[in-house]
Enzyme design. Sequence first.
Site, PDB file in Angstrom:
ATOM      1  N   SER A  38      -7.531  -0.765  -3.796  1.00  0.00           N
ATOM      2  CA  SER A  38      -8.035  -1.393  -2.572  1.00  0.00           C
ATOM      3  C   SER A  38      -9.392  -2.047  -2.771  1.00  0.00           C
ATOM      4  CB  SER A  38      -8.120  -0.359  -1.449  1.00  0.00           C
ATOM      5  OG  SER A  38      -6.851   0.199  -1.197  1.00  0.00           O
ATOM      6  N   HIS A  58     -13.718   0.196  -0.323  1.00  0.00           N
ATOM      7  CA  HIS A  58     -13.394  -1.091   0.293  1.00  0.00           C
ATOM      8  C   HIS A  58     -14.640  -1.969   0.435  1.00  0.00           C
ATOM      9  CE1 HIS A  58      -9.507   0.590   2.355  1.00  0.00           C
ATOM     10  NE2 HIS A  58      -9.537   0.780   1.045  1.00  0.00           N
TER      11      HIS A  58
END
Length: 298
Positions: A200, A246
């Site tokens: 991610s 992230h």
Amino acid sequence: MSTDHSPAPETSVPTCYRHPGRETYVRCTRCDRYICPDCMRDAAVGHQCVECVAEGRRDVRRAVPRTVLGGRAPASAVPVVTYSLIGACVAAYVAELASWRVVWEFMMLGRGVLPDGHLGGVAEGEWYRLLTTMFLHQRGGSFGITHILFNMWALWAVGPALEQLLGRWRFLALYMLSGLGGSVLLYLVGAPQDAAVGASGAIFGLFGAYFVIGRKLGGPVGPIVVLLVINLVITFSVPGISWQGHVGGLAVGALLSAAYAYAPAARRRLIHIGAPVLMLALLAALVVVRTAELGPAM
């Protein structure tokens, strides 16, 4: 009065150096050898032989095709790096299904006791975890297989376009450094025992790059903004998601792509090489500082 009756000297008729049986009076302007019509090649001045033409072509440096951002244009339209990264993640997932030990040994972990009883983590010298974690995904839990499915879909959706614009090596550097940035931010601000897996961070880096480069080239960026907002909302609202991974990946991807997109043409090559190197050095320095801060295990 005597008369000289000695025979006149014989004159030889020149022949082609490649075809000795053919008479010719034309010489190669480069090597000065005689050449027949079959061996003549037009040159800027006069004619050249076949060998000199071939040698001249070897001496001419062919221009390397470049993308609009100055990267080396891929030889084919196939996004080799994107597909290779997807293949690596899928292969790692298959290995996880075969053994949970793959996750223990290669996931992101600052410092902690692993299920087999040994103390491991980045602070214990296992720096490779900062990179290997981006190829692993949850095989169970609340996300299950959707974790790898979404990440691989996102990589397939935005990766090929970025790879074509940046060239393979710049794209690979963007992906790897974005993933590394996510791991480093988790290591810096998270608890030492915090663990994470997933691509991610690297994917968020690609999202950031897509936005930055899209703005630079005047392309539509609305869809990527919507996708980013949705994912950031999920990141901060759903328990169990590493927001550090992230946000760290997004920040690194945006910064590095800005260096790629806005580098002056005269210094583009220098900046495109220097920016990833400086980013890697910065992330490495932050890891060293955090490791020293944590100190030896008690």
